[in-house]
Design a protein around this motif. Structure first.
Motif, short mmCIF file in Angstrom:
data_model
loop_
_atom_site.label_atom_id
_atom_site.label_comp_id
_atom_site.label_asym_id
_atom_site.label_seq_id
_atom_site.Cartn_x
_atom_site.Cartn_y
_atom_site.Cartn_z
N ALA A 364 66.97 17.80 14.04
CA ALA A 364 65.84 18.54 13.62
C ALA A 364 65.42 19.90 14.63
N ILE A 365 65.96 19.71 16.03
CA ILE A 365 66.30 20.80 16.93
C ILE A 365 66.85 21.79 16.45
N GLY A 366 68.05 21.75 15.83
CA GLY A 366 68.90 22.75 15.40
C GLY A 366 68.26 23.33 14.13
N LYS A 367 67.76 22.40 13.42
CA LYS A 367 67.04 22.89 11.86
C LYS A 367 66.07 23.98 12.23
N ALA A 368 65.25 23.31 13.32
CA ALA A 368 63.99 24.17 13.72
C ALA A 368 64.42 25.79 14.38
N PHE A 369 65.45 25.67 15.19
CA PHE A 369 65.96 27.10 15.51
C PHE A 369 66.50 27.92 14.64
N ALA A 370 67.29 27.39 13.88
CA ALA A 370 67.91 27.91 12.70
C ALA A 370 66.84 28.51 11.69
N ILE A 371 65.98 27.97 11.44
CA ILE A 371 64.95 28.27 10.46
C ILE A 371 63.80 29.35 11.16
N SER A 372 63.77 29.31 12.42
CA SER A 372 62.97 30.35 13.18
C SER A 372 63.71 31.73 12.98
N LEU A 373 64.92 31.70 13.30
CA LEU A 373 65.72 32.71 13.46
C LEU A 373 65.86 33.50 12.21
N VAL A 374 66.05 32.80 11.15
CA VAL A 374 66.23 33.27 9.79
C VAL A 374 65.03 33.84 9.16
N MET A 375 63.96 33.16 9.63
CA MET A 375 62.50 33.82 9.36
C MET A 375 62.26 35.10 10.23
N TYR A 376 62.71 35.04 11.26
CA TYR A 376 62.56 36.21 12.22
C TYR A 376 63.14 37.34 11.45
N GLY A 377 64.52 37.24 11.19
CA GLY A 377 65.53 38.02 10.63
C GLY A 377 64.82 38.74 9.29
N LEU A 378 64.31 37.78 8.43
CA LEU A 378 63.88 38.29 7.13
C LEU A 378 62.65 39.18 7.35
N VAL A 379 61.79 38.69 8.13
CA VAL A 379 60.48 39.24 8.47
C VAL A 379 60.90 40.85 8.83
N GLY A 380 61.83 40.78 9.89
CA GLY A 380 62.25 42.09 10.54
C GLY A 380 63.00 43.16 9.69
N ILE A 398 63.29 36.22 21.73
CA ILE A 398 62.89 35.54 22.60
C ILE A 398 61.61 34.85 22.49
N LEU A 399 60.68 35.51 21.92
CA LEU A 399 59.47 35.05 21.48
C LEU A 399 59.75 33.92 20.24
N ILE A 400 60.27 34.23 19.42
CA ILE A 400 60.66 33.20 18.51
C ILE A 400 61.34 32.10 18.91
N PHE A 401 62.07 31.96 19.97
CA PHE A 401 62.42 30.96 20.62
C PHE A 401 61.32 29.83 21.02
N GLY A 402 60.37 30.31 21.47
CA GLY A 402 59.11 29.63 21.80
C GLY A 402 58.18 28.93 20.41
N VAL A 403 58.42 29.83 19.37
CA VAL A 403 58.05 29.34 18.25
C VAL A 403 58.71 28.16 17.58
N ALA A 404 59.99 28.34 17.90
CA ALA A 404 60.85 27.10 17.27
C ALA A 404 60.55 25.80 18.07
N TYR A 405 60.23 26.23 19.50
CA TYR A 405 59.88 24.84 20.10
C TYR A 405 58.65 24.12 19.38
N LEU A 406 57.81 24.98 18.96
CA LEU A 406 56.67 24.25 18.03
C LEU A 406 57.09 23.80 17.01
N LEU A 407 58.08 24.46 16.26
CA LEU A 407 58.46 23.90 14.70
C LEU A 407 59.33 22.92 14.98
N VAL A 408 59.96 22.53 16.16
CA VAL A 408 60.66 21.18 16.38
C VAL A 408 59.61 20.07 15.77
N GLN A 409 58.58 20.12 16.22
CA GLN A 409 57.60 18.92 16.01
C GLN A 409 57.25 19.06 14.61
#
Length: 519
Positions: A364-380, A398-409
């Motif tokens: 779940a942790i790996g998936k959360a970070f991957a999803i957050s970075l992909v979404m960040y790239g697409l929005v960018g 770096i800000l998205i890393f913090g969002v990934a921490y929430l997405l883990v939950q």
């Protein structure tokens, strides 16, 4: 013409309120507090009028009076107006809050006077058009804040915090004074607008670099960077309005001074790299210690240490417009958080603040970070990421890393489907908000603040270090439930809760200062 005197209105109104509160003994303290609240409101609306004046006429410098051959002036541009609006708004809220908070306090009038005087000095700092005018207001702000920190002088912790702040502030004051002298000599003027214009053209040479070093030192000391952060975490001994007041241009004045002299700072890439390293470390250090604090206000104080570190980090990456946006957002949030800290305690006591849903798995942790970075790239890509600087793209990651921490939950095995969907929406909104706000603030400050220069090899090194360290810490935080029962985790928590003892070492270095009675 009244418009030429308008920039003086906010500071003048608060100075008058300070004088009335300090000398009007025939008045009841409550009347003095009411007068101060009205003055703070006038200062805010005066700042609104100055903002309108800026929109009509553009940036300008209003001459005031010549003193000893030095022409004093007020600078009106996007940076000063944003800070004027921020300081006067938070100042009005804090003055209004303190009237109730200290109602019945025997020395309420003295507190009100010091509060208004500090705010007036901050306003003079952010709107100063002259180097030495800026330095004098900077020093006066520190002196009045020192008095506020010692409002309860019998408290040992208050003495310790005030004296550590006094040492850091005096070194910072001296640095800014010398920097002002170096700039005045190197550019043959004390007018800040003229200095910035010449620095933008690459003028100044070694004098600009020397001034950048001194300005950076003043900013580091003003903004409680490691290892001089201890006084900020002990400021809880002062009345709660003081904690909120710090975010009205006081604790973040270090960031402001770097933003104000952004053109000068760009002449010294090595200094910016040092700021990025120290600010990034302070941000990570403060953020980790914050998570271990049991008290609400102490946790907020450590959060401020982390946020000030992140602000210095942004300046070190030459992202000055984004640093200005950070000052505004953090100040509004944190001032409210301190003033509402009592309510937060009640909510926690009533068990109305839920904790984590369930421990996440490694997948779940790996998936959360991957999803957050992909979404960040697409929005960018949607916002045109190609024309963004590498520094800005890295900061967003770096800000998205913090969002990934929430997405883990939201991706934990036991998490309800609704929580997962909500966290995905939050992640997307965070990425979109970052790019939208970034575009807005860059447009707003265009022509006032310099654009982020192309990334040099040194900048790329800072970017890689930042991504690796912030990403690693975010990953460790997300995985904490998986190893929280290990003895090493319990030991680490104890050390972090004590701030890795850096503050204790500083107390020992200062030697007996923490136990002597105040003068």
């Amino acid at each position: 013409m009244w418009t030429s005197a308008l920039p003086l209105l906010p500071a003048t109104a608060l100075t008058l309120a300070a004088i009335v509160a300090a000398t009007g003994r025939q008045w009841r303290s409550r009347n003095s507090a009411l007068f101060a609240e009205i003055a703070a409101l006038i200062a805010f609306f005066g700042s609104v009028a100055i903002a309108w004046q800026l929109s009509q006429h553009g940036s300008f410098t209003t001459p005031l009076v010549g003193v000893g051959g030095i022409g004093l002036s007020m600078r009106v541009d996007v940076v000063s107006v944003v800070m004027l609006l921020l300081v006067t708004f938070i100042g009005w809220v804090v003055v209004r809050y303190s009237a109730t908070y200290l109602d019945g306090e025997q020395r309420q009038g003295r507190f009100t006077a010091l509060l208004c005087a500090t705010l007036a000095c901050v306003l003079m700092v952010v709107s100063a058009g002259n180097l030495f005018q800026l330095a004098v207001a900077w020093i006066a702000t520190s002196l009045f804040l020192h008095k506020l920190l010692l409002f309860y002088p019998e408290r040992i912790a208050a003495q310790r915090a005030a004296r550590k702040k006094f040492v850091a502030a005096r070194i910072g004051d001296l640095s800014l004074l010398i920097a002002s002298g170096v700039l005045a000599y190197g550019y043959a003027t004390t007018d800040i607008a003229s200095i910035l214009a010449e620095a933008r053209l690459g003028e100044g040479g070694p004098y600009a670099v020397a001034a950048a070093v001194l300005i950076a030192l003043a900013a580091i000391l003003k903004s409680a960077q490691f290892p001089m952060h201890g006084w900020l975490t002990e400021v809880m001994e002062a009345p709660t309005p003081v904690s909120a007041l710090l975010h009205a241009g006081v604790i973040n004045a270090g960031g402001f001074i770097l933003i104000r002299f952004a053109d000068v700072m760009l002449t010294a890439p090595g200094v910016l790299a040092a700021l990025a390293l120290l600010g990034g470390f302070t941000a990570l250090f403060g953020g980790l210690v914050m998570l271990t604090q049991p008290a609400v206000k102490t946790s907020l104080a450590w959060s401020t240490v982390a946020q000030m570190g992140f602000m210095i980090f942004q300046c070190g990456l030459a992202l000055f417009p984004i640093a200005l946006l950070h000052i505004v957002a953090h100040s509004l949030y944190k001032a409210h958080a301190f003033l509402a800290s009592g309510s937060a305690v009640e909510l926690i006591a009533a068990n109305r603040r839920p904790g984590p849903v369930a421990p996440p798995s490694a997948g779940a942790i790996g998936k959360a970070f991957a999803i957050s970075l992909v979404m960040y790239g697409l929005v960018g890509l949607g916002f045109g990421i190609a024309d963004k600087s590498p520094q800005a793209i890295a900061l967003g990651a770096i800000l998205i890393f913090g969002v990934a921490y929430l997405l883990v939950q939201g991706l934990a095995d036991a998490a309800p489907r609704e929580l997962t969907q909500r966290m995905v929406i939050y992640s997307t909104a965070a990425a979109a908000g970052y790019f939208a706000l970034q575009a807005a603030v860059i447009h707003l400050t265009s022509g006032t603040l310099p654009a982020t220069p192309p990334a040099s090899p040194l900048d790329w090194a800072m970017i890689v270090i930042a991504l690796l360290t912030f990403g690693f810490v975010a990953l460790i935080q997300s995985a904490f439930p998986l190893w929280s029962h290990h003895p090493a985790a319990a030991s680490l928590r104890v050390h972090l809760s004590n701030g890795l003892y850096a503050n204790a070492y500083l107390d020992r270095l200062l030697g007996g200062w923490s136990t002597k009675s105040p003068a």
